[in-house]
Structure formats: C-alpha cells, structure tokens
Design a protein around this motif. Structure first.
Motif, mmCIF file in Angstrom:
data_model
loop_
_atom_site.group_PDB
_atom_site.id
_atom_site.type_symbol
_atom_site.label_atom_id
_atom_site.label_comp_id
_atom_site.label_asym_id
_atom_site.label_seq_id
_atom_site.Cartn_x
_atom_site.Cartn_y
_atom_site.Cartn_z
ATOM 1 N N GLN A 73 0.807 -1.215 0.000
ATOM 2 C CA GLN A 73 0.000 0.000 0.000
ATOM 3 C C GLN A 73 0.841 1.267 0.000
ATOM 4 O OE1 GLN A 73 -2.942 -0.930 2.779
ATOM 5 N NE2 GLN A 73 -4.525 0.236 1.755
ATOM 6 N N PHE A 74 1.873 1.274 0.825
ATOM 7 C CA PHE A 74 2.808 2.388 0.730
ATOM 8 C C PHE A 74 4.208 1.892 1.041
ATOM 9 C CE2 PHE A 74 1.469 2.604 5.212
ATOM 10 C CZ PHE A 74 2.697 2.677 5.855
ATOM 11 N N GLN A 75 5.167 2.681 0.594
ATOM 12 C CA GLN A 75 6.567 2.353 0.814
ATOM 13 C C GLN A 75 7.150 3.494 1.642
ATOM 14 O OE1 GLN A 75 8.143 1.312 -2.960
ATOM 15 N NE2 GLN A 75 10.230 1.264 -2.231
ATOM 16 N N ALA A 76 7.924 3.155 2.662
ATOM 17 C CA ALA A 76 8.499 4.199 3.508
ATOM 18 C C ALA A 76 10.009 4.246 3.321
ATOM 19 C CB ALA A 76 8.161 3.911 4.970
ATOM 20 N N LEU A 77 10.541 5.460 3.229
ATOM 21 C CA LEU A 77 11.985 5.668 3.101
ATOM 22 C C LEU A 77 12.415 6.678 4.152
ATOM 23 C CD1 LEU A 77 12.177 6.343 -0.746
ATOM 24 C CD2 LEU A 77 12.776 4.208 0.393
ATOM 25 N N CYS A 78 13.594 6.496 4.721
ATOM 26 C CA CYS A 78 14.155 7.480 5.644
ATOM 27 C C CYS A 78 15.576 7.828 5.213
ATOM 28 C CB CYS A 78 14.204 6.923 7.077
ATOM 29 S SG CYS A 78 12.928 7.602 8.140
ATOM 30 N N PHE A 79 15.848 9.120 5.127
ATOM 31 C CA PHE A 79 17.197 9.586 4.792
ATOM 32 C C PHE A 79 17.691 10.447 5.946
ATOM 33 C CE2 PHE A 79 14.809 9.211 0.768
ATOM 34 C CZ PHE A 79 15.557 8.201 0.170
ATOM 35 N N VAL A 80 18.852 10.087 6.481
ATOM 36 C CA VAL A 80 19.370 10.760 7.673
ATOM 37 C C VAL A 80 20.685 11.430 7.290
ATOM 38 C CG1 VAL A 80 20.072 10.430 10.070
ATOM 39 C CG2 VAL A 80 18.352 8.913 9.076
ATOM 40 N N THR A 81 20.792 12.728 7.486
ATOM 41 C CA THR A 81 22.042 13.413 7.150
ATOM 42 C C THR A 81 22.391 14.403 8.254
ATOM 43 O OG1 THR A 81 20.979 15.184 5.895
ATOM 44 C CG2 THR A 81 21.597 13.248 4.656
ATOM 45 N N ARG A 82 23.580 14.944 8.134
ATOM 46 C CA ARG A 82 24.057 15.905 9.128
ATOM 47 C C ARG A 82 23.307 17.236 8.995
ATOM 48 N NH1 ARG A 82 30.161 18.469 9.335
ATOM 49 N NH2 ARG A 82 29.713 19.969 10.984
ATOM 50 N N LEU A 83 22.928 17.779 10.122
ATOM 51 C CA LEU A 83 22.267 19.090 10.142
ATOM 52 C C LEU A 83 23.319 20.160 10.388
ATOM 53 C CD1 LEU A 83 19.575 20.785 10.347
ATOM 54 C CD2 LEU A 83 19.698 20.388 12.803
ATOM 55 N N HIS A 84 23.353 21.141 9.486
ATOM 56 C CA HIS A 84 24.289 22.258 9.671
ATOM 57 C C HIS A 84 23.557 23.430 10.324
ATOM 58 C CE1 HIS A 84 27.608 20.480 7.389
ATOM 59 N NE2 HIS A 84 26.658 19.904 6.692
ATOM 60 N N ARG A 85 24.275 24.203 11.067
ATOM 61 C CA ARG A 85 23.683 25.266 11.884
ATOM 62 C C ARG A 85 22.837 26.270 11.112
ATOM 63 N NH1 ARG A 85 22.318 24.040 16.459
ATOM 64 N NH2 ARG A 85 23.873 22.860 17.587
ATOM 65 N N ASN A 86 23.266 26.607 9.898
ATOM 66 C CA ASN A 86 22.602 27.724 9.211
ATOM 67 C C ASN A 86 21.495 27.277 8.256
ATOM 68 O OD1 ASN A 86 24.281 26.363 7.560
ATOM 69 N ND2 ASN A 86 25.321 28.136 6.693
ATOM 70 N N GLU A 87 21.047 26.024 8.376
ATOM 71 C CA GLU A 87 20.072 25.524 7.404
ATOM 72 C C GLU A 87 18.649 25.957 7.697
ATOM 73 O OE1 GLU A 87 20.407 21.406 5.920
ATOM 74 O OE2 GLU A 87 22.008 21.237 7.378
ATOM 75 N N ILE A 88 18.354 26.120 8.969
ATOM 76 C CA ILE A 88 16.974 26.382 9.379
ATOM 77 C C ILE A 88 17.042 27.175 10.674
ATOM 78 C CG2 ILE A 88 16.828 24.148 10.629
ATOM 79 C CD1 ILE A 88 13.879 23.987 9.571
#
Length: 250
Positions: A73-88
């Motif tokens: 019914q659905f497919q789930a994907l997870c992508f995990v990466t480094r968070l940089h300070r100035n992104e958000i």
C-alpha cells in the motif's frame, strides 16, 4: 534558555504544479527540534525533522504503492544526514512564531538549489536511537530503508556515535553492472534508485532590523523570518528494482 516553548503552525503553500497543500510545522525548544510535514502533488507524505542537539536531520517519505504492480500500500523511506547550523532557524525562534493570516497561500522568498546526495550507508533501526531519538518514531515504517552518507557517518563517529549501527551499501565499484533503476529492465535486479523530494516552505533564516536609540546608538533586533524552498535528490542502493518503480523513464 528560558522555559521550553512549543508551537504548531499550519501554513498553506503552493506546489510546483499549482495545487495548494497544507504544511504543518512543529517546534519544541525543550527537546531542541523542529518537524515539518506536507503532502506532495503525487500523494506522498513527506516529513522533515531537524534534531539540533544531535546535529541530525531526518527526511521520511511515505510513497503510495502501485498495488496493480505488486507493491504494498505504501513504501516508507528514511534519509538521515548531518544538520548544519545555518540551514533552518533555531527551535526556540520557531517556537515563538505565531500564526498570521492562516488562509494566505505562501510562496518561499528564496529557492535554494537542489542538493544531490549519494546515500551509500544503511542505518540499523534498532540502534538508530543513539544517533537521534527521533529515528525511532519517524522511521518506524521504514525499518529496512534508512540511509545515510559515509561523510556524515565520519562526522558522527568523531562525536562518539557507535559505528556498529552503520553498514556500507554495495557501490558501483563493487558491482560493475549496477545500473540506475530507471535504466534497468529487470524488476528483480539490484540497482541505484533515485528519489527527489522538496520542502516547499520553511523558515530558513532570521531577519534582523536596526533601531537607533535617543543617543544615536544603533542596535539590531530579530524582526521576522525569511522563508526558503529546497529540493533534495537521494540516490541509494536497492536489492531489486521493484522497490523503486517511480524512478522510470516517463
């Protein structure tokens, strides 16, 4: 820091095809994280979580399956990466945002370039909580499909994260006939899948204004946010093309 603040906002945003979708944003300054969720034009549910404490960001996509082609019914994907300070913007600034004009359809002020990421490492779900406690909740449906990058792993290992949760995935150099899934004719062969998602609207920077006091001294203060849109393309190994049916020549 003052008492922990939480906020939830709902923002109406316009998708590239012109449809309007609702995005929900949550901030919790106590656990120092921000999460955002939106449904894309093709019906996929995309969640983005920024865990400032661990310097980790998590993208999850729940993609509607093609039942007539033997997919679930659905497919789930997870992508995990480094968070940089100035992104958000920081979680405490996000937690202070207030809902203004909820009916307004918003468009991001700045379009940040598409980022292309080669996700060459798999993350073990049961050990992933050491990397970020949010992996347990966010990636629960994607236990077998959590991906990261070797360069991010190096950064986390230097911070003392347990390396046994990471497993390097087969690369083109290991398997010379490993093709991109869209070029692969056989549905049961391994290939390199590509998935693109876009965060249509998020507060990426704080705006500062200047004020002058009676003595003529200038000081600056926070006076709003700047909004951005950003797209990501993730490339990753799949054991069979059947797990990547969206990535076909159309």
């Amino acid at each position: 820091p003052g008492p922990a603040a939480r906020a939830e906002l709902r923002v109406r945003v316009r998708l590239p095809g012109g449809q309007v979708t609702e995005e929900s944003l949550q901030a919790d300054s106590g656990s120092d994280c921000i999460s955002l969720e939106l449904r894309t034009a093709d019906g996929a549910l995309v969640t983005f979580t920024a865990d400032f404490r661990q310097e980790v960001k998590i993208f999850r996509a729940l993609i509607l399956g093609e039942l007539e082609r033997g997919q679930s019914q659905f497919q789930a994907l997870c992508f995990v990466t480094r968070l940089h300070r100035n992104e958000i913007i920081p979680s405490e600034s996000m937690a202070k945002l207030r809902q203004k004009n909820p009916r307004t359809v918003r468009q991001a002020e700045e379009v940040r370039g598409l980022e292309h990421l080669s996700m060459d490492v798999a993350v073990n779900f049961s050990k992933g909580a050491q990397l970020s406690s949010h992996i347990h909740n966010v990636c629960a449906e994607a236990k077998e499909a959590i991906y990261t990058r070797e360069e991010d792993v190096k950064f986390w290992l230097e911070k003392g994260v347990d390396g046994s949760m990471f497993e390097v995935l087969p690369q083109t150099s290991d398997l010379p006939d490993l093709q991109r899934c869209k070029l692969c004719a056989d549905r049961w062969k391994p290939c390199i899948c590509s998935y693109t998602l876009s965060i249509e609207w998020y507060p990426c920077m704080l705006k500062y204004c200047k004020s002058r006091d009676a003595g003529g001294k200038v000081s600056s203060y926070k006076c709003g946010i700047r909004s951005c849109q950003k797209g990501y393309t993730f490339d990753y190994y799949v054991p069979q093309k059947q797990l990547c049916l969206w990535d076909e020549e159309t």
